[in-house]
Design a protein around this motif. Structure first.
Motif, PDB file in Angstrom:
ATOM      1  N   ARG A  31       0.839  -1.205   0.000  1.00 38.13           N
ATOM      2  CA  ARG A  31       0.000   0.000   0.000  1.00 38.13           C
ATOM      3  C   ARG A  31       0.869   1.248   0.000  1.00 38.13           C
ATOM      4  N   ASP A  54      -7.587   3.497  -4.359  1.00 40.72           N
ATOM      5  CA  ASP A  54      -8.714   3.248  -3.463  1.00 40.72           C
ATOM      6  C   ASP A  54      -9.432   4.553  -3.139  1.00 40.72           C
ATOM      7  N   GLY A  66      -3.573   3.586  -2.387  1.00 40.93           N
ATOM      8  CA  GLY A  66      -4.089   2.286  -2.776  1.00 40.93           C
ATOM      9  C   GLY A  66      -2.996   1.250  -2.862  1.00 40.93           C
ATOM     10  N   ARG A 168      -8.151  -3.059   0.635  1.00 41.08           N
ATOM     11  CA  ARG A 168      -8.703  -1.947  -0.133  1.00 41.08           C
ATOM     12  C   ARG A 168      -9.410  -0.984   0.822  1.00 41.08           C
ATOM     13  N   GLN A 170     -12.101   1.489   1.874  1.00 38.61           N
ATOM     14  CA  GLN A 170     -13.503   1.694   1.537  1.00 38.61           C
ATOM     15  C   GLN A 170     -14.025   2.926   2.258  1.00 38.61           C
TER      16      GLN A 170
END
Length: 450
Positions: A31, A54, A66, A168, A170
């Motif tokens: 990430r 993301d 992301g 991921r 959100q």
């Protein structure tokens, strides 16, 4: 209950903890956080390097975060439109002990007669004495969320959630998406602004409005990227929600350095430039100073260390008094030239009792997830006392006060400057050379008791 050996016993502290796959400060494999230069386009840069962000940051800086294949990171860093690419890191709440709600017992699971918590009393936020209540001031609680069902908590009409699931990030926004699922943020929110309604507890600024910005998960863990998403939401919405957000509380952090994530600091700078005061916990590692904790190391924040709110009890002929540095607190003298260091200390626990040669921490009483009250200890609890006083100052100034003026008022009006915090008697405590005093709402607002 939290325990610690005393220095006079000459016995080394031994702590054990369950091994975790990832700890605050660890890099999040795969990430990354990407900040772009002025004029660059997030979709264009992402498409050019075949990455799928993301989240896109638009208000604290232009960029995205992301999962990015390692093979593409080098090319991204060489892209003339990219300012920086840094690895995402794990962050977490600053509560002690680790088990939520276990801070010395006490509290209720249903509504009870209103109590003035010892911490609120110690900082002088006495109902009916200070003219200000925080009315008309919004405070963003960047944390595990806040309990929307707790009747003692005054929540705004908007909330936000940023959680990483299956690697991921959100995002969601809505009236109640910032619902707490841990308890930490609910406790923090109660210290800031629990209503004066005759039930449970009263906060430092009972007239303020809380905005739930959930960036930590049910375990109290998150990422730099989730925090940045939360701060981006604050920057985007601060001036349009009613009441406007003027204060951010962040009772969270990780080991780190001033320059290990320039984008994180840029986000905090942006909030400062918008006139928003960011208050953060110093940390719960007594072996560190705030220069080694992110975001507490940033000069743009007010970093808050922990003290006891009142005298403890003992079974060996002496006791730990009020305004003593908490055994767990990170500290670090404030340097006016760099802006780095602890600006103020405030209660992060009610008291420290001595039982059979051990220190036992009795936590701050505040609102409990699911209703009623509970106790928690930590610099996580010190920060919201300060955020509450900051809300009082914004109300007093009609919103027209800048973050550095807020810091100056907080520091210059502290009680027992040059005397407190008193030294902790624990073997791990090291005096940082400055006794900055303890938060004082009466002094900060210029209130005199008749």
């Amino acid at each position: 209950m939290s325990t610690h050996y005393l220095r006079h016993l000459g016995i080394a502290l031994s702590l054990t903890a369950a091994l975790q796959a990832q700890n605050p400060g660890d890099k999040a494999p795969g990430r990354y956080i990407v900040e772009l230069k002025a004029g660059a386009s997030v979709p264009a840069v992402a498409a050019r390097h075949a990455v799928l962000p993301d989240v896109e940051f638009s208000d604290v800086f232009k960029g995205f975060a992301g999962e990015i294949p390692v093979a593409r990171v080098g090319a991204l860093r060489q892209d003339p439109n990219v300012a920086s690419v840094v690895e995402d890191r794990i962050t977490g709440m600053h509560a002690k002990p680790a088990k939520p709600g276990n801070g010395g017992g006490g509290g209720t699971i249903s509504r009870s007669a209103e109590v003035l918590p010892a911490g609120v009393a110690r900082v002088g936020a006495i109902p009916g004495v200070i003219a200000q209540t925080g009315s008309g001031v919004g405070v963003a609680v960047v944390d595990t969320g806040v309990d929307f069902n707790h009747p003692d908590l005054p929540l705004g009409s908007k909330s936000f959630k940023a959680i990483v699931s299956r690697n991921r990030l959100q995002l969601s926004e809505g009236a109640t998406v910032g619902q707490d699922d841990n308890g930490h943020g609910t406790h923090v929110g109660g210290t800031i602004a629990a209503r004066q309604d005759g039930f449970d507890v009263i906060g430092v600024a009972p007239g303020a409005t809380l905005y739930a910005v959930k960036v930590l998960d049910s375990a109290g863990s998150g990422y730099d990227s989730t925090v940045l998403a939360g701060l981006d939401w604050v920057a985007k919405n601060a001036a349009t929600v009613v009441p406007a957000i003027k204060v951010v509380n962040m009772s969270l952090g990780r080991p780190g350095t001033l320059g290990d994530n320039a984008s994180y600091r840029n986000a905090v700078k942006k909030l400062r430039d918008l006139g928003i005061t960011v208050v953060v916990s110093a940390g719960n590692d007594q072996s560190k100073e705030v220069s080694g904790v992110v975001p507490a190391t940033y000069p743009e924040v007010i970093a808050v260390a922990s003290t006891t709110a009142k005298d403890g009890t003992d079974d060996i002929g002496w006791f730990i008094g009020a305004d003593t540095a908490s055994y767990f607190s990170t500290d670090g003298a404030y340097n006016a030239s760099t802006g780095i260091g602890v600006s103020i200390s405030a209660p992060g626990e009610d008291q420290e009792n001595i039982v059979s040669g051990y220190i036992q921490s009795v936590g701050i009483l505040s609102t409990r997830l699911g209703g009623g009250t509970t106790r928690m200890s930590g610099t996580s609890m010190s920060s919201p006392h300060t955020a509450g006083v900051v809300a009082l100052l914004y109300e007093q100034a009609g919103g027209a006060i800048d973050p550095e003026s807020v810091r100056a008022k907080i520091m210059s009006s502290a009680s027992n400057v040059g005397v407190a915090p008193f030294n902790s008697p624990t073997s791990s405590y090291t005096f940082d050379g400055v006794r900055e005093g303890v938060l004082d709402a009466l002094g900060a607002t210029g209130t005199t008791i008749p």
